[in-house]
Design a protein around this motif. Structure first.
Motif, PDB file in Angstrom:
ATOM      1  N   ALA A 220       4.750   5.836  15.164  1.00  0.00           N
ATOM      2  CA  ALA A 220       5.298   5.353  16.701  1.00  0.00           C
ATOM      3  C   ALA A 220       6.220   4.476  16.138  1.00  0.00           C
ATOM      4  CB  ALA A 220       3.757   4.812  16.883  1.00  0.00           C
ATOM      5  N   ALA A 221       6.441   3.893  15.604  1.00  0.00           N
ATOM      6  CA  ALA A 221       7.878   2.772  15.333  1.00  0.00           C
ATOM      7  C   ALA A 221       8.806   4.401  14.873  1.00  0.00           C
ATOM      8  CB  ALA A 221       7.311   1.777  13.622  1.00  0.00           C
ATOM      9  N   VAL A 222       8.607   4.818  14.375  1.00  0.00           N
ATOM     10  CA  VAL A 222      10.051   6.383  13.333  1.00  0.00           C
ATOM     11  C   VAL A 222      10.588   7.089  14.466  1.00  0.00           C
ATOM     12  CG1 VAL A 222      10.593   7.698  12.385  1.00  0.00           C
ATOM     13  CG2 VAL A 222       9.670   5.910  11.363  1.00  0.00           C
ATOM     14  N   ARG A 223       9.311   7.330  15.642  1.00  0.00           N
ATOM     15  CA  ARG A 223       9.949   8.181  16.476  1.00  0.00           C
ATOM     16  C   ARG A 223      11.138   7.724  17.857  1.00  0.00           C
ATOM     17  NH1 ARG A 223       4.628   8.581  18.131  1.00  0.00           N
ATOM     18  NH2 ARG A 223       3.895  10.678  15.678  1.00  0.00           N
ATOM     19  N   GLY A 224      11.960   8.294  17.694  1.00  0.00           N
ATOM     20  CA  GLY A 224      13.206   8.064  18.818  1.00  0.00           C
ATOM     21  C   GLY A 224      13.519   7.044  18.288  1.00  0.00           C
ATOM     22  N   ALA A 225      13.757   6.969  16.406  1.00  0.00           N
ATOM     23  CA  ALA A 225      14.799   5.714  15.881  1.00  0.00           C
ATOM     24  C   ALA A 225      16.534   6.417  15.456  1.00  0.00           C
ATOM     25  CB  ALA A 225      13.844   5.141  14.884  1.00  0.00           C
ATOM     26  N   ASP A 226      16.912   6.115  16.119  1.00  0.00           N
ATOM     27  CA  ASP A 226      18.423   6.256  15.432  1.00  0.00           C
ATOM     28  C   ASP A 226      18.859   5.982  14.220  1.00  0.00           C
ATOM     29  OD1 ASP A 226      19.869   6.686  18.401  1.00  0.00           O
ATOM     30  OD2 ASP A 226      18.990   5.152  18.062  1.00  0.00           O
ATOM     31  N   MET A 227      17.928   4.610  13.449  1.00  0.00           N
ATOM     32  CA  MET A 227      17.976   4.293  11.700  1.00  0.00           C
ATOM     33  C   MET A 227      16.776   3.819  11.784  1.00  0.00           C
ATOM     34  SD  MET A 227      18.102   1.967   9.455  1.00  0.00           S
ATOM     35  CE  MET A 227      19.110   0.465  10.327  1.00  0.00           C
ATOM     36  N   VAL A 228      16.743   4.814   9.995  1.00  0.00           N
ATOM     37  CA  VAL A 228      15.285   3.968   9.550  1.00  0.00           C
ATOM     38  C   VAL A 228      15.897   3.472   8.961  1.00  0.00           C
ATOM     39  CG1 VAL A 228      12.739   4.736   8.441  1.00  0.00           C
ATOM     40  CG2 VAL A 228      14.095   5.827  10.792  1.00  0.00           C
ATOM     41  N   THR A 229      15.247   2.335   7.841  1.00  0.00           N
ATOM     42  CA  THR A 229      15.621   1.652   6.836  1.00  0.00           C
ATOM     43  C   THR A 229      13.981   0.587   6.352  1.00  0.00           C
ATOM     44  OG1 THR A 229      16.862  -0.480   6.142  1.00  0.00           O
ATOM     45  CG2 THR A 229      15.860  -0.283   7.884  1.00  0.00           C
ATOM     46  N   THR A 230      13.951   0.530   4.778  1.00  0.00           N
ATOM     47  CA  THR A 230      13.156   0.132   4.367  1.00  0.00           C
ATOM     48  C   THR A 230      13.526  -0.528   3.385  1.00  0.00           C
ATOM     49  OG1 THR A 230      11.503  -0.039   3.138  1.00  0.00           O
ATOM     50  CG2 THR A 230      12.541   1.658   2.879  1.00  0.00           C
ATOM     51  N   ASP A 231      12.817  -1.906   3.125  1.00  0.00           N
ATOM     52  CA  ASP A 231      13.150  -2.885   1.771  1.00  0.00           C
ATOM     53  C   ASP A 231      12.085  -2.984   0.746  1.00  0.00           C
ATOM     54  OD1 ASP A 231      14.654  -5.200   0.414  1.00  0.00           O
ATOM     55  OD2 ASP A 231      13.739  -6.653   1.589  1.00  0.00           O
ATOM     56  N   VAL A 232      12.590  -3.073  -0.366  1.00  0.00           N
ATOM     57  CA  VAL A 232      11.518  -3.162  -1.855  1.00  0.00           C
ATOM     58  C   VAL A 232      10.147  -3.666  -0.367  1.00  0.00           C
ATOM     59  CG1 VAL A 232      13.291  -3.539  -3.629  1.00  0.00           C
ATOM     60  CG2 VAL A 232      12.883  -5.591  -2.364  1.00  0.00           C
ATOM     61  N   TRP A 233       8.806  -3.605  -1.681  1.00  0.00           N
ATOM     62  CA  TRP A 233       7.568  -4.228  -1.114  1.00  0.00           C
ATOM     63  C   TRP A 233       7.403  -5.330  -1.861  1.00  0.00           C
ATOM     64  CZ3 TRP A 233       4.616   1.290  -1.999  1.00  0.00           C
ATOM     65  CH2 TRP A 233       5.337   1.988  -0.619  1.00  0.00           C
ATOM     66  N   VAL A 234       8.384  -5.531  -2.991  1.00  0.00           N
ATOM     67  CA  VAL A 234       7.994  -6.485  -3.778  1.00  0.00           C
ATOM     68  C   VAL A 234       9.257  -7.724  -3.928  1.00  0.00           C
ATOM     69  CG1 VAL A 234       6.509  -7.980  -6.011  1.00  0.00           C
ATOM     70  CG2 VAL A 234       6.439  -5.591  -5.237  1.00  0.00           C
ATOM     71  N   SER A 235       9.430  -8.528  -2.886  1.00  0.00           N
ATOM     72  CA  SER A 235      10.526  -9.123  -2.962  1.00  0.00           C
ATOM     73  C   SER A 235      10.479  -9.835  -3.736  1.00  0.00           C
ATOM     74  CB  SER A 235      10.935 -10.068  -1.481  1.00  0.00           C
ATOM     75  OG  SER A 235      11.362  -9.105  -1.220  1.00  0.00           O
ATOM     76  N   MET A 236      11.759 -10.662  -4.700  1.00  0.00           N
ATOM     77  CA  MET A 236      12.251 -11.942  -5.533  1.00  0.00           C
ATOM     78  C   MET A 236      10.754 -12.579  -5.328  1.00  0.00           C
ATOM     79  SD  MET A 236      16.258 -11.341  -6.224  1.00  0.00           S
ATOM     80  CE  MET A 236      16.582 -11.026  -4.991  1.00  0.00           C
ATOM     81  N   GLY A 237      10.131 -12.957  -5.922  1.00  0.00           N
ATOM     82  CA  GLY A 237       8.897 -13.952  -5.627  1.00  0.00           C
ATOM     83  C   GLY A 237       8.015 -14.092  -5.718  1.00  0.00           C
ATOM     84  N   MET A 238       7.958 -12.636  -4.963  1.00  0.00           N
ATOM     85  CA  MET A 238       6.170 -12.031  -5.097  1.00  0.00           C
ATOM     86  C   MET A 238       5.920 -11.040  -5.644  1.00  0.00           C
ATOM     87  SD  MET A 238       6.069 -13.468  -2.141  1.00  0.00           S
ATOM     88  CE  MET A 238       4.678 -12.903  -1.305  1.00  0.00           C
ATOM     89  N   GLU A 239       6.372 -11.239  -7.087  1.00  0.00           N
ATOM     90  CA  GLU A 239       5.713 -10.341  -7.903  1.00  0.00           C
ATOM     91  C   GLU A 239       3.895 -10.836  -8.326  1.00  0.00           C
ATOM     92  OE1 GLU A 239       8.428 -12.410  -8.499  1.00  0.00           O
ATOM     93  OE2 GLU A 239       9.911 -10.827  -8.771  1.00  0.00           O
ATOM     94  N   ALA A 240       3.360 -12.113  -8.281  1.00  0.00           N
ATOM     95  CA  ALA A 240       1.989 -11.823  -8.535  1.00  0.00           C
ATOM     96  C   ALA A 240       1.507 -11.531  -7.965  1.00  0.00           C
ATOM     97  CB  ALA A 240       1.886 -13.358  -8.074  1.00  0.00           C
ATOM     98  N   GLU A 241       2.184 -10.427  -6.639  1.00  0.00           N
ATOM     99  CA  GLU A 241       0.973  -9.955  -5.462  1.00  0.00           C
ATOM    100  C   GLU A 241       1.607  -8.161  -5.580  1.00  0.00           C
ATOM    101  OE1 GLU A 241       2.662 -10.965  -1.452  1.00  0.00           O
ATOM    102  OE2 GLU A 241       1.848 -13.100  -1.466  1.00  0.00           O
ATOM    103  N   LYS A 242       1.728  -7.808  -6.781  1.00  0.00           N
ATOM    104  CA  LYS A 242       2.491  -6.176  -6.784  1.00  0.00           C
ATOM    105  C   LYS A 242       1.597  -5.230  -6.383  1.00  0.00           C
ATOM    106  CE  LYS A 242       5.339  -2.971  -9.665  1.00  0.00           C
ATOM    107  NZ  LYS A 242       6.248  -3.254 -10.795  1.00  0.00           N
ATOM    108  N   GLU A 243       0.305  -5.557  -7.154  1.00  0.00           N
ATOM    109  CA  GLU A 243      -0.534  -4.778  -7.028  1.00  0.00           C
ATOM    110  C   GLU A 243      -1.079  -4.934  -6.038  1.00  0.00           C
ATOM    111  OE1 GLU A 243      -4.306  -4.199  -9.751  1.00  0.00           O
ATOM    112  OE2 GLU A 243      -2.756  -5.012 -10.677  1.00  0.00           O
TER     113      GLU A 243
END
Ligand code: CP
Ligand code: NVA
Length: 314
Positions: A220-243
């Motif tokens: 639903a979010a992507v439908r009709g989008a002019d641009m699609v973007t993403t970012d790492v799932w584990v930001s700096m500092g969040m390593e403990a939650e990686k799994e």
């Protein structure tokens, strides 16, 4: 004293002016660059790792005629308990400005309040405004080719989709930049990864009408989008939650199937570093839709324009 701690520290008109300057600096690079930071020294203080931001600011300050002073937080008395207030006051006696990458956004605000020099946010846990201005500039280059005066306007009414960890600094910055520049921001991620109250409160304080939505439905979010973007799932500092993060975000990977649901001709962006096979499939990074290296290059031109703008408005 002007600072750039968040996107809305610039007005829409100033963003348009920064875009025009960035386009001129890009076109003239290596031939003529106005020495906006001549005889100035700028500190670049990093508490977190960086490839693009560190190098593009160092090169950028140099190209504007200034001297970059690289500061590693671990080497400073800050890491042994000297206060941020005192550090900002002392460094203001030597430097003409500071670029800071840190964890707590409040540290940037302390430097801005206690010091007497412009402060630029090179990423905090809360926001990544230099990246967002660059992302918008990179899109505008495609949507108003050869017409820098129309760059800001070319963004208005467009739809961008951001998938994955939309509660991170990049998600917050998309929310803020979208509201500032009139871009619809469709966020999709697992429950619990939507932008939090802090960014909503900031929009209210800045009197910016929200242009974002959050859904758990990636399609639903992507439908009709002019641009699609993403970012790492584990930001700096969040390593403990990686799994847990990798498991929960798996349905939000940007792949060719998801890209095919966006508008024909839709672009793909990523602030980088990317983790192929996690938040984005290699096929998307390598596809003609991907403009990630133009995006990375533009960090240099846009940040030079931001520095020149701050130096001129002291
Ligand atoms: N996109 C970005 O800020 O990259 P670095 O972490 O390498 O600076
Ligand atoms: N959200 C990422 C951005 C990296 C440029 C992080 O904070 O690690």
């Amino acid at each position: 004293m002007r600072h750039f701690l968040k996107e809305s520290d610039l007005s829409r008109e100033e963003v348009a002016a920064v875009f025009a300057t960035a386009a001129a600096l890009k076109a003239g690079r290596g031939r003529h660059t106005p020495p906006a930071l001549a005889r100035q020294s700028w500190g670049l203080l990093f508490f977190k790792k960086s490839t693009r931001t560190r190098v593009s600011f160092q090169v950028g300050v140099h190209e504007l005629g200034g001297q970059p002073v690289m500061l590693n937080a671990d080497d400073m008395q800050l890491s042994r308990g000297e206060t941020a207030d005192d550090t900002a006051r002392v460094l203001s006696r030597y430097l003409h400005g500071m670029v800071i990458r840190c964890h707590d956004h409040a540290l940037l605000e302390t430097f801005a309040r206690a010091g007497t020099m412009p402060v630029v946010n090179a990423l905090s846990d809360f926001l990544h405004p230099c990246q967002l201005l660059t992302d918008m500039f990179t899109l505008a280059e495609r949507w108003a080719p050869g017409r820098p005066e129309a760059y800001a306007e070319s963004l208005r009414g467009r739809k961008v989709a951001f998938l994955g960890d939309t509660a991170c600094n990049m998600g917050n910055s998309y929310v803020l930049a979208g509201a500032l520049l009139g871009v619809e921001v469709a966020l999709a991620g697992p429950k619990g990864y939507a932008p939090g109250p802090e960014i909503q409160e900031l929009l209210r304080r800045e009197k910016l009408a929200p242009t974002w939505t959050f859904t758990e439905d990636a399609e639903a979010a992507v439908r009709g989008a002019d641009m699609v973007t993403t970012d790492v799932w584990v930001s700096m500092g969040m390593e403990a939650e990686k799994e847990r993060r990798l498991r929960e975000m798996a349905p939000y990977q940007v792949n060719a199937r998801l890209m095919s649901l966006a508008k024909p001709g839709a672009l793909f962006m990523h602030c980088l570093p990317a983790h192929p096979g996690e938040e984005v499939a290699q096929e998307v990074l390598d596809s003609p839709a991907s403009i990630i290296f133009d995006q990375a290059e533009n960090r240099l031109h846009v940040q030079k324009a931001i520095l020149a703008h701050l130096a001129a408005s002291r």
